[in-house]
Design an enzyme around this catalytic site. Structure first.
Site, mmCIF file in Angstrom:
data_model
loop_
_atom_site.group_PDB
_atom_site.id
_atom_site.type_symbol
_atom_site.label_atom_id
_atom_site.label_comp_id
_atom_site.label_asym_id
_atom_site.label_seq_id
_atom_site.Cartn_x
_atom_site.Cartn_y
_atom_site.Cartn_z
ATOM 1 N N ASP A 164 -5.133 -1.620 0.328
ATOM 2 C CA ASP A 164 -4.804 -1.533 -1.072
ATOM 3 C C ASP A 164 -5.666 -0.522 -1.628
ATOM 4 O O ASP A 164 -5.425 -0.238 -3.031
ATOM 5 C CB ASP A 164 -5.071 -2.785 -1.682
ATOM 6 N N ARG A 278 -4.625 -14.246 -3.983
ATOM 7 C CA ARG A 278 -3.506 -14.494 -3.345
ATOM 8 C C ARG A 278 -3.370 -15.242 -2.238
ATOM 9 O O ARG A 278 -4.279 -15.044 -1.304
ATOM 10 C CB ARG A 278 -3.161 -12.975 -3.116
HETATM 11 O O1 3PG Z 1 -1.161 -8.000 2.139
HETATM 12 C C1 3PG Z 1 -0.865 -6.592 2.517
HETATM 13 O O2 3PG Z 1 -0.316 -6.277 3.448
HETATM 14 C C2 3PG Z 1 -1.179 -5.666 1.533
HETATM 15 O O3 3PG Z 1 -2.479 -5.751 0.733
HETATM 16 C C3 3PG Z 1 -0.087 -5.558 0.252
HETATM 17 O O4 3PG Z 1 1.177 -5.433 0.735
HETATM 18 P P1 3PG Z 1 2.365 -6.526 0.466
HETATM 19 O O5 3PG Z 1 1.945 -6.762 -1.124
HETATM 20 O O6 3PG Z 1 3.518 -5.579 0.165
HETATM 21 O O7 3PG Z 1 2.231 -7.604 1.272
#
Ligand code: 3PG
Ligand code: MN
Ligand code: MN
Length: 546
Positions: A164, A278
């Site tokens: 990221d 997240r």
């Molecule tokens: O988790 C991941 O692979 C990246 O940090 C963000 O990618 P994604 O939001 O497309 O899953």
């Protein structure tokens, strides 16, 4: 029940939504794997069918500012909910700014738990300011607060990013952070980085694609087993020399030790905060800490700890039980209201994105609504630059079979390629990723047409549209010292396409390019195509009926 639309009876056939993960519309072709890809189907769609662009980053998807790129969670939440909520990144930043996080029961229990034990709080999480899964400022604020509240020791277990944020930026975070901790180590306070590793190597697996990553993380953070180094900066430097070409996200695990003894194993009576907000990549490690009858790998030793997540990661599973900040209360999603209105729904992706079109789509809930059918195609466990086609063909197979079954009024899928291959930084592989998706669109769309249906083709955020860091002055790809281009592994700030594939109404339908058009307008647009009025809370439909 949603109300039937008074003005538009709806399309007779199925309504299909196709998310091309990581497909943005770049301002320039320089460094765009999308521009370089041979993609006749997409070219034809853009030339011959109604298409507009949608905002997919920043405040349009609930991020704190327009400097924040979009990501899969906020993108699929906005698509599925038809509304924009302040997301984890904003909610945590606000809770810290107002101080409400410290008043919450979870923080107080973490502090009390540590005090009742050896006096140690462990922080585990993604170590960057990417603001997709976590933010290093949140970590710093919690360490400062722990010190203020008289907690004697903290140990930090760092998951190195480079996905990221720029691909070899680890030391830009590690060095200042080591200095920050050293500065705090006064008056009996003891703060150290204790372990770490690349985020795609340990701990942060998602959707049960590869539990082995989590097992390695457990051995590293909890048991303190693995290659020993004096400091995290030493580990990063030595590993880079040992494994040339290995980018940050793939760095192997390391343990910080002093006189051969790990400085921060996790022991009975300690407190542990997983500081990612997240959920997708936080759920498995959380289960390893919380589940009594855990059977995904042998944990060897299970310390009895006070555990908290930054947010609650799954509202249905109530995981974790303790969390520092309330997650967004995502209510009245499209999935829920379609279920209430008797509209059948089919969702499909491969493992890496399966939860995106199910769990994220439905507001971070893992349970199905009535009338939903999910199909997961198992992802390979390989570096995706080696298989840029991933499971695009198998997803198309599943979609075509589901379409032909006649059982579903709406269908949705996510093609992972543009994103997962985009994250590897391999330009060549990313062009093939886009080509693989294009090839499968060419298979699905005729089936949609034959059934009298229409398709919406879109994306959740950009990625493959910018594969190199661009030099701000020259507007050309930035270069490494050896002259090669600097790969950009992260998402982009670009808008995404929104294409209406309608080969059945004779051109009666169009799309409105509203200035505010964003991902949260998709739910109402699908609903409109089905011949229903949108839910009052949803952002408006972009469909034009001539
Ligand atoms: O988790 C991941 O692979 C990246 O940090 C963000 O990618 P994604 O939001 O497309 O899953
Ligand atoms: Mn995505
Ligand atoms: Mn991504």
């Amino acid at each position: 029940m949603l109300q039937k639309s008074a003005s538009f009876p709806g399309i007779q056939g199925p309504i299909v939504t196709i998310v091309m993960d990581g497909y943005g519309i770049a301002k320039s072709d320089v460094g765009s794997a999308i521009a370089a890809a041979r993609k006749p189907t997409l070219d034809r769609l853009f030339a011959n069918y109604p298409n507009i662009t949608l905002r997919a980053h920043g405040v349009a998807v609930g991020m704190p500012s327009d400097e924040d790129m979009g990501n899969s969670e906020v993108g699929h939440n906005a698509i599925g909910a038809g509304q924009v909520y302040s997301q984890g990144a904003s909610l945590v930043a606000d809770a810290i700014a107002s101080g409400s996080i410290w008043q919450g029961a979870a923080w107080q229990q973490i502090v009390a738990g540590a005090r009742a034990g050896r006096g140690v709080i462990h922080f585990i999480g993604l170590f960057s300011d990417g603001n997709v899964h976590s933010h290093i400022d949140h970590l710093r604020a919690m360490i400062l607060r722990a010190r203020e509240e008289g907690v004697p020791a903290v140990r930090v277990h760092i998951l190195i990013d480079g996905r990221d944020v720029p691909e070899t930026s680890a030391l830009e975070y590690v060095l200042p952070f080591e200095a920050f901790l050293a500065e705090l180590c006064r008056d009996g306070f003891d703060a150290r980085i204790a372990s770490g590793g690349g985020r795609m190597n340990i701990t942060m697996d998602r959707y049960e694609a590869n539990w082995n990553m989590v097992e390695k993380g457990w051995h590293t953070h909890v048991l303190g087993e693995g290659e020993q180094y004096e400091s995290a900066s030493e580990a990063v430097k030595v590993l880079r020399v040992k494994l040339p070409g290995t980018i940050d996200q793939d760095l192997p695990p390391f343990v910080i030790a002093s006189d051969g003894r790990p400085v921060g194993t996790i022991e009975d009576g300690d407190s542990v905060i997983f500081f990612n907000f997240r959920g997708d990549r936080s759920i498995e490690i959380t289960r390893a800490f919380e589940e009594k009858s855990f059977d995904k790998f042998d944990r060897i030793r299970v310390p009895s700890v006070t555990y908290a997540g930054m947010l609650q990661y799954d509202g249905d599973l109530k995981l974790p039980k303790r969390f520092l900040v309330d997650p967004p209360a995502i209510l009245d999603t499209m999935g829920e209201w379609f279920a209430k209105s008797g509209i059948t729904q089919f969702a499909c992706s491969e493992t890496q994105k399966f939860g995106h079109v199910t769990y994220f789509w439905n507001g971070n809930r893992s349970n199905k609504f009535d009338g939903e059918t999910y199909q997961e195609v198992l992802s390979d466990v390989v570096p995706f630059e080696q298989r840029p086609w991933m499971k695009a063909a198998e997803i198309a197979d599943a979609m075509i079979e589901a379409l032909n079954s006649g059982q579903y009024r709406t269908l949705r899928c996510n093609f992972a390629n543009g994103d997962m291959v985009g994250h590897t930084g391999s330009f060549r592989a990313a062009t093939m990723a886009i080509e693989a998706v294009d090839l499968q669109l060419a298979r699905i769309l005729p089936v949609v047409q034959a059934l009298g249906g229409v398709a919406l083709i879109t994306a959740d955020h950009g990625n493959a549209d910018e594969m190199y860091e661009i030099d701000k002055k020259t507007k050309q790809p930035a270069q490494n010292p050896d002259g090669s281009f600097k790969a950009k592994t992260s998402h982009t700030l670009n808008p995404v396409p929104f294409i209406l594939y309608d080969a059945v109404t004779g051109g009666r339908l169009g799309l409105k390019q509203l200035p505010s058009a964003g991902l949260s307008n998709i739910a109402a647009t699908i609903t409109h195509l089905l011949g229903f009025e949108k839910h009052a809370k949803w952002d408006e439909s972009l469909l034009e009926v001539k």
